[in-house]
Design an enzyme around this catalytic site. Structure first.
Site, PDB file in Angstrom:
ATOM      1  N   ASN A 107       0.558  -0.860  -0.346  1.00 36.36           N
ATOM      2  CA  ASN A 107      -0.172  -0.212   0.326  1.00 36.36           C
ATOM      3  C   ASN A 107       1.286   1.110  -0.276  1.00 36.36           C
ATOM      4  OD1 ASN A 107      -2.602   1.480   0.392  1.00 36.36           O
ATOM      5  ND2 ASN A 107      -1.803   1.445   2.441  1.00 36.36           N
ATOM      6  N   HIS A 109       0.760   4.934   1.761  1.00 33.41           N
ATOM      7  CA  HIS A 109      -0.217   6.177   2.135  1.00 33.41           C
ATOM      8  C   HIS A 109       0.649   7.466   2.189  1.00 33.41           C
ATOM      9  CE1 HIS A 109      -2.955   7.195   5.659  1.00 33.41           C
ATOM     10  NE2 HIS A 109      -1.482   7.944   5.936  1.00 33.41           N
ATOM     11  N   SER A 136       4.521   6.770   2.619  1.00 37.30           N
ATOM     12  CA  SER A 136       5.201   5.501   3.135  1.00 37.30           C
ATOM     13  C   SER A 136       4.821   4.442   2.021  1.00 37.30           C
ATOM     14  CB  SER A 136       4.979   5.177   4.720  1.00 37.30           C
ATOM     15  OG  SER A 136       4.993   6.293   5.524  1.00 37.30           O
ATOM     16  N   ASP A 145      -3.832   1.099   7.282  1.00 36.94           N
ATOM     17  CA  ASP A 145      -2.667   2.224   7.292  1.00 36.94           C
ATOM     18  C   ASP A 145      -0.755   1.370   8.660  1.00 36.94           C
ATOM     19  OD1 ASP A 145      -3.693   3.992   5.089  1.00 36.94           O
ATOM     20  OD2 ASP A 145      -5.055   4.764   6.184  1.00 36.94           O
TER      21      ASP A 145
HETATM   22  C1  GAR Z   1      -2.614   9.044  -2.622  1.00 36.73           C
HETATM   23  O1  GAR Z   1      -2.209   9.758  -2.647  1.00 36.73           O
HETATM   24  C2  GAR Z   1      -2.633   7.663  -1.828  1.00 36.73           C
HETATM   25  O2  GAR Z   1      -1.327   7.558  -0.921  1.00 36.73           O
HETATM   26  C3  GAR Z   1      -3.313   7.579  -0.980  1.00 36.73           C
HETATM   27  O3  GAR Z   1      -4.667   8.244  -2.223  1.00 36.73           O
HETATM   28  C4  GAR Z   1      -4.156   8.820  -3.175  1.00 36.73           C
HETATM   29  C5  GAR Z   1      -4.421   8.589  -4.214  1.00 36.73           C
HETATM   30  O4  GAR Z   1      -4.168   9.299  -5.381  1.00 36.73           O
HETATM   31  N1  GAR Z   1      -3.996   6.466  -0.202  1.00 36.73           N
HETATM   32  C6  GAR Z   1      -4.359   6.511   0.918  1.00 36.73           C
HETATM   33  O5  GAR Z   1      -4.990   7.614   1.480  1.00 36.73           O
HETATM   34  C7  GAR Z   1      -4.123   5.128   1.893  1.00 36.73           C
HETATM   35  N2  GAR Z   1      -4.762   5.326   3.029  1.00 36.73           N
HETATM   36  P1  GAR Z   1      -4.049   7.968  -7.190  1.00 36.73           P
HETATM   37  O6  GAR Z   1      -5.615   7.706  -7.396  1.00 36.73           O
HETATM   38  O7  GAR Z   1      -3.771   9.434  -7.553  1.00 36.73           O
HETATM   39  O8  GAR Z   1      -2.909   7.856  -6.677  1.00 36.73           O
END
Ligand code: GAR
Length: 219
Positions: A107, A109, A136, A145
């Site tokens: 994942n 985060h 991370s 997370d």
């Molecule tokens: C990213 O910033 C990712 O780190 C976050 O969602 C966004 C997705 O963007 N993930 C989380 O918050 C997970 N807990 P994307 O769809 O443009 O890749």
């Protein structure tokens, strides 16, 4: 060639970075499917443009949460991937699923874990007055997370930052570290054994970092 299944819920900019890294042969793996729990996720279009098989499991179509979990588990079992990549997937995976695939779910985060688990990480980093923030990549464990971190990217928090500016700065770094961690995994350099991260067959004491365009490998 190892196979990857990528789970998304939204824009899929991380997905795009992974698609590009595969196309550029930086990642030696096949993306066998992109699964979205939202039919309107932009990431689905990104996958289709790259000729990747897409699967929609719309969580709003299930009355019970368990039915969604079951449908997802069935699709993933059918694909039997070597690696499951969560790329902005905003559903909590059930315990049984995580246990079944525990050494092969990554994942990303948007925080320097263990700080700011959950939502609105950029806002919370600004509110806390942090001077550093980041993202991370971690193996997924049963808590939200959580799980052993593989690599972190650090960015400065600037005086005039708002949430959007900070999020954009972090996202650019996400697009660098996520393909890298996936490349390490699919090439066999990165492993999780008994909840311990191994890099080049050695247990890792210090995670990898990406800061000021400089990579330090896991030690
Ligand atoms: C990213 O910033 C990712 O780190 C976050 O969602 C966004 C997705 O963007 N993930 C989380 O918050 C997970 N807990 P994307 O769809 O443009 O890749």
């Amino acid at each position: 060639m190892p196979s990857i299944v990528i789970l998304i819920s939204g824009s899929g900019s991380n997905l795009q970075a992974i698609i590009d890294a595969v196309a550029e042969k930086k990642i030696a793996a096949k993306i066998s499917a992109v699964i979205s729990n939202r039919p309107d996720a932009l990431g689905l279009q990104r996958a289709q443009s790259a000729g990747i098989n897409t699967i929609i499991i719309d969580h709003t179509e299930f009355t019970e949460r368990q039915q969604f979990d079951q449908a997802l588990a069935e699709q993933v079992a059918r694909l039997n991937p070597d690696l499951i990549v969560l790329a902005g997937f905003m559903r909590i995976l059930p315990e049984a699923f995580i246990e079944q695939y525990q050494d092969r779910i990554l994942n990303i985060h948007p925080s320097l874990l263990p700080e700011f688990k959950g939502m609105h990480t950029h806002r919370r980093a600004l509110e806390a007055g942090n001077r550093k923030h980041g993202a991370s990549v971690h193996f997924v464990s049963n808590e939200l997370d959580s799980g052993p971190v593989v690599i972190q990217a650090t960015v400065p928090v600037l005086d005039n930052d708002d949430e959007k500016m900070l999020a954009e700065r972090v996202l650019i770094q996400e697009h660098i570290i996520y393909p890298l961690a996936i490349q390490w995994f699919t090439s066999g350099r990165l492993r999780l054994i008994d909840n311990q991260v191994y890099f080049d067959n050695k247990p890792v004491k210090e995670i990898a970092t990406w800061k000021n365009d400089t990579l330090s490998l896991p030690q």
